[in-house]
Scaffold this active site. Structure first.
Site, PDB file in Angstrom:
ATOM      1  N   PHE A   1     -13.260  -4.853   0.921  1.00 57.01           N
ATOM      2  CA  PHE A   1     -14.279  -4.054   0.203  1.00 57.01           C
ATOM      3  C   PHE A   1     -15.643  -4.209   0.897  1.00 57.01           C
ATOM      4  CE2 PHE A   1     -15.615  -2.680  -4.392  1.00 57.01           C
ATOM      5  CZ  PHE A   1     -15.733  -1.370  -3.942  1.00 57.01           C
ATOM      6  N   PRO A   2     -15.665  -4.030   2.226  1.00 63.15           N
ATOM      7  CA  PRO A   2     -16.890  -4.326   2.984  1.00 63.15           C
ATOM      8  C   PRO A   2     -18.038  -3.366   2.744  1.00 63.15           C
ATOM      9  CG  PRO A   2     -15.271  -3.266   4.410  1.00 63.15           C
ATOM     10  CD  PRO A   2     -14.569  -3.553   3.107  1.00 63.15           C
ATOM     11  N   LEU A   3     -17.722  -2.157   2.261  1.00 60.53           N
ATOM     12  CA  LEU A   3     -18.781  -1.145   2.138  1.00 60.53           C
ATOM     13  C   LEU A   3     -19.588  -1.281   0.845  1.00 60.53           C
ATOM     14  CD1 LEU A   3     -16.707   1.882   3.459  1.00 60.53           C
ATOM     15  CD2 LEU A   3     -18.772   0.970   4.522  1.00 60.53           C
TER      16      LEU A   3
ATOM     17  N   GLY B   1     -23.390  -1.644  -4.197  1.00 59.00           N
ATOM     18  CA  GLY B   1     -23.804  -1.552  -5.605  1.00 59.00           C
ATOM     19  C   GLY B   1     -25.213  -1.031  -5.797  1.00 59.00           C
TER      20      GLY B   1
ATOM     21  N   TYR C   1       0.858  -1.198   0.000  1.00 62.16           N
ATOM     22  CA  TYR C   1       0.000   0.000   0.000  1.00 62.16           C
ATOM     23  C   TYR C   1       0.888   1.239   0.000  1.00 62.16           C
ATOM     24  CZ  TYR C   1      -3.742  -3.277   1.359  1.00 62.16           C
ATOM     25  OH  TYR C   1      -4.627  -4.324   1.409  1.00 62.16           O
TER      26      TYR C   1
HETATM   27  N1  LIG Z   1      -6.443  -8.622   0.841  1.00 69.93           N
HETATM   28  C1  LIG Z   1      -6.694  -7.912  -0.230  1.00 69.93           C
HETATM   29  O1  LIG Z   1      -6.419  -8.319  -1.364  1.00 69.93           O
HETATM   30  C2  LIG Z   1      -7.340  -6.562  -0.072  1.00 69.93           C
HETATM   31  C3  LIG Z   1      -7.859  -5.870  -1.182  1.00 69.93           C
HETATM   32  C4  LIG Z   1      -8.469  -4.630  -0.972  1.00 69.93           C
HETATM   33  C5  LIG Z   1      -8.560  -4.117   0.312  1.00 69.93           C
HETATM   34  N2  LIG Z   1      -8.032  -4.789   1.372  1.00 69.93           N
HETATM   35  C6  LIG Z   1      -8.120  -4.286   2.758  1.00 69.93           C
HETATM   36  O2  LIG Z   1      -9.474  -4.052   3.057  1.00 69.93           O
HETATM   37  C7  LIG Z   1      -9.661  -2.704   3.472  1.00 69.93           C
HETATM   38  C8  LIG Z   1     -11.013  -2.223   3.006  1.00 69.93           C
HETATM   39  O3  LIG Z   1     -11.176  -2.437   1.625  1.00 69.93           O
HETATM   40  P1  LIG Z   1     -11.451  -1.289   0.572  1.00 69.93           P
HETATM   41  O4  LIG Z   1     -10.726  -0.055   0.977  1.00 69.93           O
HETATM   42  O5  LIG Z   1     -11.210  -1.863  -0.768  1.00 69.93           O
HETATM   43  O6  LIG Z   1     -13.003  -1.082   0.665  1.00 69.93           O
HETATM   44  P2  LIG Z   1     -14.001  -0.270   1.627  1.00 69.93           P
HETATM   45  O7  LIG Z   1     -13.397  -0.048   2.947  1.00 69.93           O
HETATM   46  O8  LIG Z   1     -15.286  -1.006   1.542  1.00 69.93           O
HETATM   47  O9  LIG Z   1     -14.212   1.090   0.830  1.00 69.93           O
HETATM   48  C9  LIG Z   1     -13.289   2.124   0.856  1.00 69.93           C
HETATM   49  C10 LIG Z   1     -13.823   3.208  -0.082  1.00 69.93           C
HETATM   50  O10 LIG Z   1     -15.056   3.709   0.415  1.00 69.93           O
HETATM   51  C11 LIG Z   1     -14.918   5.102   0.725  1.00 69.93           C
HETATM   52  N3  LIG Z   1     -15.559   5.302   2.030  1.00 69.93           N
HETATM   53  C12 LIG Z   1     -15.168   4.800   3.227  1.00 69.93           C
HETATM   54  N4  LIG Z   1     -16.017   5.173   4.199  1.00 69.93           N
HETATM   55  C13 LIG Z   1     -16.968   5.916   3.606  1.00 69.93           C
HETATM   56  C14 LIG Z   1     -18.124   6.586   4.102  1.00 69.93           C
HETATM   57  N5  LIG Z   1     -18.465   6.517   5.394  1.00 69.93           N
HETATM   58  N6  LIG Z   1     -18.883   7.296   3.213  1.00 69.93           N
HETATM   59  C15 LIG Z   1     -18.541   7.346   1.903  1.00 69.93           C
HETATM   60  N7  LIG Z   1     -17.463   6.727   1.372  1.00 69.93           N
HETATM   61  C16 LIG Z   1     -16.679   6.013   2.230  1.00 69.93           C
HETATM   62  C17 LIG Z   1     -13.450   5.401   0.772  1.00 69.93           C
HETATM   63  O11 LIG Z   1     -13.179   6.701   0.322  1.00 69.93           O
HETATM   64  P3  LIG Z   1     -12.810   7.900   1.350  1.00 69.93           P
HETATM   65  O12 LIG Z   1     -11.356   7.756   1.656  1.00 69.93           O
HETATM   66  O13 LIG Z   1     -13.150   9.109   0.564  1.00 69.93           O
HETATM   67  O14 LIG Z   1     -13.669   7.744   2.556  1.00 69.93           O
HETATM   68  C18 LIG Z   1     -12.898   4.377  -0.210  1.00 69.93           C
HETATM   69  O15 LIG Z   1     -13.003   4.866  -1.525  1.00 69.93           O
HETATM   70  C19 LIG Z   1      -8.468  -1.961   2.864  1.00 69.93           C
HETATM   71  O16 LIG Z   1      -8.182  -0.770   3.558  1.00 69.93           O
HETATM   72  C20 LIG Z   1      -7.388  -2.970   3.000  1.00 69.93           C
HETATM   73  O17 LIG Z   1      -6.870  -2.938   4.322  1.00 69.93           O
HETATM   74  C21 LIG Z   1      -7.439  -6.010   1.181  1.00 69.93           C
END
Ligand SMILES: NC(=O)c1ccc[n+]([C@@H]2O[C@H](COP(=O)([O-])OP(=O)(O)OC[C@H]3O[C@@H](n4cnc5c(N)ncnc54)[C@H](OP(=O)(O)O)[C@@H]3O)[C@@H](O)[C@H]2O)c1
Length: 281
Positions: A206-208, A211, A61
């Site tokens: 990608f929990p959030l 879609g 990252y």
């Molecule tokens: N093992 C793997 O291959 C893998 C792959 C991907 C991710 N991950 C891990 O999983 C974590 C989470 O995954 P992710 O970042 O892909 O997905 P996520 O947490 O579901 O979504 C993050 C996205 O949503 C936005 N967001 C977050 N909170 C929000 C809110 N309250 N309102 C509106 N938008 C919001 C963020 O933008 P803003 O910054 O603008 O809030 C960002 O664009 C990562 O940080 C990482 O640690 C692991």
């Protein structure tokens, strides 16, 4: 905050079920520094202030940026804070990821993470993804060796099939799995079922994501409205209620979004709502 109650990883690492994912505190395309270093540091510090005791990151990252910011914001780490990192991916540029599960690479990656995080031992070290060019046993075996050497406390895997999880577990005690899982992508339900059966922590990445379901008229939008919550909060609450081994790590670069995400732990969905959301997938 209660943060969804706790889960004990590997028999001795108790953490709240709502943590923080530190992938989004980097630049565009998870590349380079964030637009505002101070804002990223503030997010990390606020997360811990609000009770987060598990931060997920990876050497890739930034690369390096996320781990460096975590150390800058939080080292010396408060008691009870666990940092989970990963190795096994390399970066060529913004949005570019390639797999490297070669033992020699994993060793160098782990040593570099130890240095950047300023720790003698990593609480949870995850193999980021299987590398099709390297026997999975060789990659996992390297993590086992690093654990035996005292550099890793617990081992996790990521982006695995049930077969790969089984393969890894034959080599080392796997305490967590990190796969994509959310309201719109439940393709890892089979892996989650194994984790639930055997008490392995499951980090849904990608929990959030919700879609179409989050659009006006969608199942998630309706439920969110009735709770005066956001669709993201419903997505997180659904995950936490979906399984006792679920540990969600939503990521953000914004303190406001962080606070909103952590508040999702206060939201309780009714049985009928869980049924609706289950069916909506
Ligand atoms: N093992 C793997 O291959 C893998 C792959 C991907 C991710 N991950 C891990 O999983 C974590 C989470 O995954 P992710 O970042 O892909 O997905 P996520 O947490 O579901 O979504 C993050 C996205 O949503 C936005 N967001 C977050 N909170 C929000 C809110 N309250 N309102 C509106 N938008 C919001 C963020 O933008 P803003 O910054 O603008 O809030 C960002 O664009 C990562 O940080 C990482 O640690 C692991």
């Amino acid at each position: 905050m209660t943060l969804g109650g706790t889960l004990t990883l590997g028999g001795d690492l108790e953490v709240h079920r709502l943590g923080f994912g530190a992938m989004r505190i980097t630049g565009e395309g998870v590349w380079g520094p964030p637009p505002d270093d101070d804002a990223a540091l503030a997010v990390l510090r606020r997360a811990v202030e609000l009770g987060v005791d598990l931060i997920d990151t990876a050497d890739s990252y930034g690369p390096a940026v996320s781990e460096e910011l975590i150390a800058e914001a939080l080292h010396p780490y408060p008691d009870g804070l666990s940092i989970a990192t990963k190795g096994g991916l390399e970066r060529g540029g913004p949005g570019q990821w390639s797999r490297n599960g070669r033992p020699e690479h994993l060793r160098v990656a782990c040593e570099a993470s130890l240095r950047r995080l300023r720790v003698d031992r990593i609480d949870l070290y995850q193999l980021h993804a299987p590398d099709p060019d390297v026997p999975y046993e060789d990659s996992v075996g390297t993590l086992k060796a690093l654990q035996d050497e005292g550099k890793i406390r617990h081992v996790g895997v990521s982006n695995v099939s049930p077969e790969q999880l089984e393969q890894a577990r034959a080599i080392v005690d796997v305490v967590t799995v990190q796969n994509r899982f959310n309201l719109t992508d439940r393709s890892s339900a089979d892996v989650l079922a194994v984790c639930e059966r055997d008490g392995i922590g499951f980090f849904p990445w990608f929990p959030l994501a919700a879609g179409e379901l989050a659009k006006p008229g969608g199942a998630v939008a309706g439920i969110a409205e009735s709770h005066d919550a956001t669709t993201g909060q419903v997505a997180l609450a659904w995950l936490l209620q979906r399984s006792p081994v679920m540990l969600a790590i939503p990521g953000t670069g914004s303190v406001d979004h962080l606070e909103e995400n952590l508040a999702a732990a206060q939201l309780t969905l009714g049985d009928d709502e869980m049924v609706t959301l289950e069916a909506a997938g």
